[in-house]
Structures are given as structure tokens and as C-alpha cells.
Design a protein around this motif. Structure first.
Motif, PDB file in Angstrom:
ATOM      1  N   ARG A 154       9.245  -3.611  17.423  1.00  0.00           N
ATOM      2  CA  ARG A 154       9.357  -2.844  16.182  1.00  0.00           C
ATOM      3  C   ARG A 154      10.724  -2.172  16.092  1.00  0.00           C
ATOM      4  O   ARG A 154      11.354  -2.164  15.027  1.00  0.00           O
ATOM      5  N   GLN A 190       0.378  -9.436  16.423  1.00  0.00           N
ATOM      6  CA  GLN A 190       0.115  -8.182  15.719  1.00  0.00           C
ATOM      7  C   GLN A 190       1.138  -7.961  14.611  1.00  0.00           C
ATOM      8  O   GLN A 190       0.795  -7.550  13.499  1.00  0.00           O
ATOM      9  N   LEU A 191       2.403  -8.255  14.901  1.00  0.00           N
ATOM     10  CA  LEU A 191       3.439  -8.109  13.884  1.00  0.00           C
ATOM     11  C   LEU A 191       3.225  -9.083  12.734  1.00  0.00           C
ATOM     12  O   LEU A 191       3.573  -8.793  11.591  1.00  0.00           O
ATOM     13  N   LEU A 244       0.268  -9.992  11.636  1.00  0.00           N
ATOM     14  CA  LEU A 244      -0.769  -9.362  10.826  1.00  0.00           C
ATOM     15  C   LEU A 244      -0.194  -8.265   9.945  1.00  0.00           C
ATOM     16  O   LEU A 244      -0.677  -8.018   8.836  1.00  0.00           O
ATOM     17  N   GLU A 245       0.846  -7.606  10.443  1.00  0.00           N
ATOM     18  CA  GLU A 245       1.475  -6.517   9.694  1.00  0.00           C
ATOM     19  C   GLU A 245       2.509  -7.017   8.691  1.00  0.00           C
ATOM     20  O   GLU A 245       3.066  -6.231   7.929  1.00  0.00           O
ATOM     21  N   GLN A 250      -3.458   5.439   7.835  1.00  0.00           N
ATOM     22  CA  GLN A 250      -3.198   4.105   8.376  1.00  0.00           C
ATOM     23  C   GLN A 250      -2.587   3.188   7.327  1.00  0.00           C
ATOM     24  O   GLN A 250      -1.643   2.433   7.607  1.00  0.00           O
ATOM     25  N   GLU A 307       0.960   4.269   6.657  1.00  0.00           N
ATOM     26  CA  GLU A 307       1.835   3.942   7.778  1.00  0.00           C
ATOM     27  C   GLU A 307       2.211   2.466   7.760  1.00  0.00           C
ATOM     28  O   GLU A 307       3.355   2.101   8.045  1.00  0.00           O
ATOM     29  N   ASP A 308       1.256   1.608   7.420  1.00  0.00           N
ATOM     30  CA  ASP A 308       1.536   0.175   7.334  1.00  0.00           C
ATOM     31  C   ASP A 308       2.585  -0.102   6.257  1.00  0.00           C
ATOM     32  O   ASP A 308       3.538  -0.859   6.473  1.00  0.00           O
ATOM     33  N   ARG A 310       6.075   1.083   7.471  1.00  0.00           N
ATOM     34  CA  ARG A 310       6.728   0.164   8.398  1.00  0.00           C
ATOM     35  C   ARG A 310       7.279  -1.055   7.658  1.00  0.00           C
ATOM     36  O   ARG A 310       8.369  -1.535   7.957  1.00  0.00           O
ATOM     37  N   ARG A 311       6.517  -1.575   6.719  1.00  0.00           N
ATOM     38  CA  ARG A 311       7.000  -2.724   5.942  1.00  0.00           C
ATOM     39  C   ARG A 311       8.271  -2.378   5.187  1.00  0.00           C
ATOM     40  O   ARG A 311       9.169  -3.206   5.048  1.00  0.00           O
ATOM     41  N   TRP A 339      11.202  -2.439   7.708  1.00  0.00           N
ATOM     42  CA  TRP A 339      11.622  -3.788   8.081  1.00  0.00           C
ATOM     43  C   TRP A 339      12.321  -4.480   6.920  1.00  0.00           C
ATOM     44  O   TRP A 339      13.201  -5.302   7.111  1.00  0.00           O
TER      45      TRP A 339
END
Length: 265
Positions: free
Chosen positions: A76, A112-113, A115-116, A208, A211-212, A215-216, A219
Motif C-alpha cells: 500500500r 486483497q489489493l 478486491l480493493e 470501513q 476508508e476504502d 485509499r482508492r 492510489w
């Protein structure tokens, strides 16, 4: 800066200098030894004994989870810092070699990344870092605003002043991180501040989801391309100003500040 290891598609891993994001030696050893202990535990019992009535000893997973968690955090950070470039393909074995672990925890972290939405699976090659344009970044900012702005305005009317004051260290943390000019450090400090604000709602699902999206959005910046230290400092200053307005219960200023903050997100 040393050249990174080559992936299965011949793509290097830029930015991975010696000692960067490496997993502690004792944890790397546990990545191998833990699996062997697990197999022995599952076998259970002395040869010749009947163990059908005994409760099977589960394979230990604590160490594996620890390795995967550290690799996930490192990946990350690499995404935000631009060490993993959008559009490039990276293989789990190559990244595992660079981190000093086996390919398995790297592959699990990459899944996991995926999925995100940070990477996508490329069959027989590895994982491609997702490319996002300005339009998608703007859309993410709009969705974040739709979720967070009403919540913050509601909390501004109901949360005690003392609770807002408790968030002062988080706001100051974003200022320090911005002053350092490190995009990855600021991303984590920024995430912590927004998590602290929304956490006052008591809605874990909201935290949650937000937060998702956060993060997107990080990135989508392509590792900080076009983001300079002054941008980070200005963004952090908005946190401090917003917290001052919340403590003063100046709802008009709060409304203006949250609108401007997410407009520039």
C-alpha cells in the motif's frame, strides 16, 4: 536508487532500495517454519496411536497473517509512493524476493489489493497496477463527499466539544506529515484523521466504506504524480481549520470548509 527485481513479465520493481519495506528476519523464518509446524500439528499423535476421539490441533496461522499484513502495508505504501507504477505488471515471486519472503504472502496481499481495486490479476504473469484518470479521481471525490459531508455536518451539531478536541493530535499529525513532503506518510496521516472524525458516528460500516474510498483516491493519484509539498500542506491546514470550527461550533464555517475540502480531494 537500486534497480528492482524483474517480474515474470520482465517488469522491474522501481524504488525498492535495500532495506525498504523488508520483513523482519524472524518473521521471514516463521513464514517457512510455521507451515512445517502446522503440518506436524495436523498429523498429531504418536505413531500407532488412535486419535480419532481427539480434537484436531489447527494449523497455526498467526505468523502467516503477520507476514501477509506487513506485506500488505508495504505494498500500500509503495502504491501511494509511486514505487509500483500504474499499468505495470509485477509478479509475486519477484516481489517476494525483494521483500525477503516467499511468494505466498505476497500473492495473498495482492489478492486483497485486487478486491480493493488497486490491482488486477493478469493470468500467468502477476498483477497489474490499475490505471485511473482524472475523471475517476473526481468521481471518487464526489462519492466521498456524498458520504462524509452529511455525516460531519450532523456530528458538528451533536458531538461534545471535548470529543473534537481529542482529535487535535491527528490533525497535527497531518501537518507534520505534509511538512515532510512524503506522500505515503501524508496519506496514512490523512486517513487516520478522517477515520477519527467519522469514528465519532459510532458506525463501523460507514468508517470501513469511507476508508476504502479514501485509499482508492490515494492510489488514483498515481503515486503522487503532480502532487507537491505545498498541496499537502494546504490540505493539512484544512484539517486544522475544520477542527477549530468544530470546536467553536461554527456550523457555517464547518459547512464551507468540508465542501472545499472534498472539492479538492
Amino acid at each position: 536508487m537500486k534497480q528492482g527485481a524483474q517480474g515474470s513479465a520482465g517488469v522491474g520493481v522501481p524504488g525498492y532500495a535495500a532495506g525498504v519495506a523488508r520483513v523482519p528476519a524472524q518473521v521471514r523464518a516463521a513464514d517457512v517454519a510455521g507451515s512445517e509446524r502446522g503440518r506436524a500439528a495436523v498429523g498429531g499423535g504418536v505413531r500407532g496411536e488412535h486419535t480419532h476421539s481427539e480434537v484436531p490441533i489447527p494449523r497455526p496461522v498467526v505468523q502467516r497473517a503477520s507476514v501477509r499484513g506487513q506485506i500488505l502495508d508495504a505494498l500500500r505504501t509503495a502504491l501511494v509512493a509511486g514505487e509500483l507504477q500504474p499499468g505495470e505488471v509485477y509478479s509475486a515471486p519477484a516481489l517476494g524476493e525483494r521483500f525477503g519472503v516467499s511468494a505466498t504472502p505476497v500473492r495473498e496481499a495482492m489478492q486483497q489489493l485486487a478486491l480493493e481495486g488497486a490491482v488486477e490479476v493478469v493470468p500467468n504473469r502477476g498483477f497489474r497496477v490499475v490505471e485511473r484518470g482524472a475523471r475517476e479521481l473526481a468521481e471518487l471525490g464526489e462519492v466521498r463527499a456524498l458520504i462524509e459531508v452529511p455525516v460531519i455536518l450532523r456530528l458538528a451539531r451533536s458531538v461534545a466539544v471535548e470529543r473534537w478536541a481529542e482529535l487535535r493530535p491527528l490533525a497535527e499529525g497531518t501537518v507534520r506529515a505534509a511538512s515532510s513532503g512524503c506522500r505515503a506518510a501524508y496519506a496514512e496521516a490523512d486517513l487516520a484523521f478522517h477515520r477519527g472524525v467519522l469514528g465519532l458516528s459510532g458506525n463501523l460500516q460507514l468508517v470501513q466504506v469511507a476508508e476504502d474510498l479514501h485509499r482508492r483516491s490515494q492510489w488514483s493519484l498515481g503515486g503522487g504524480a503532480g502532487v507537491v509539498r505545498g498541496d499537502l500542506v494546504a490540505d493539512a491546514a484544512e484539517h486544522a481549520a475544520l477542527l477549530d470550527a468544530l470546536i467553536a461550533r461554527d456550523l457555517d464555517v464547518v459547512r464551507v470548509l468540508v465542501g472545499e475540502h472534498f472539492a479538492g480531494a
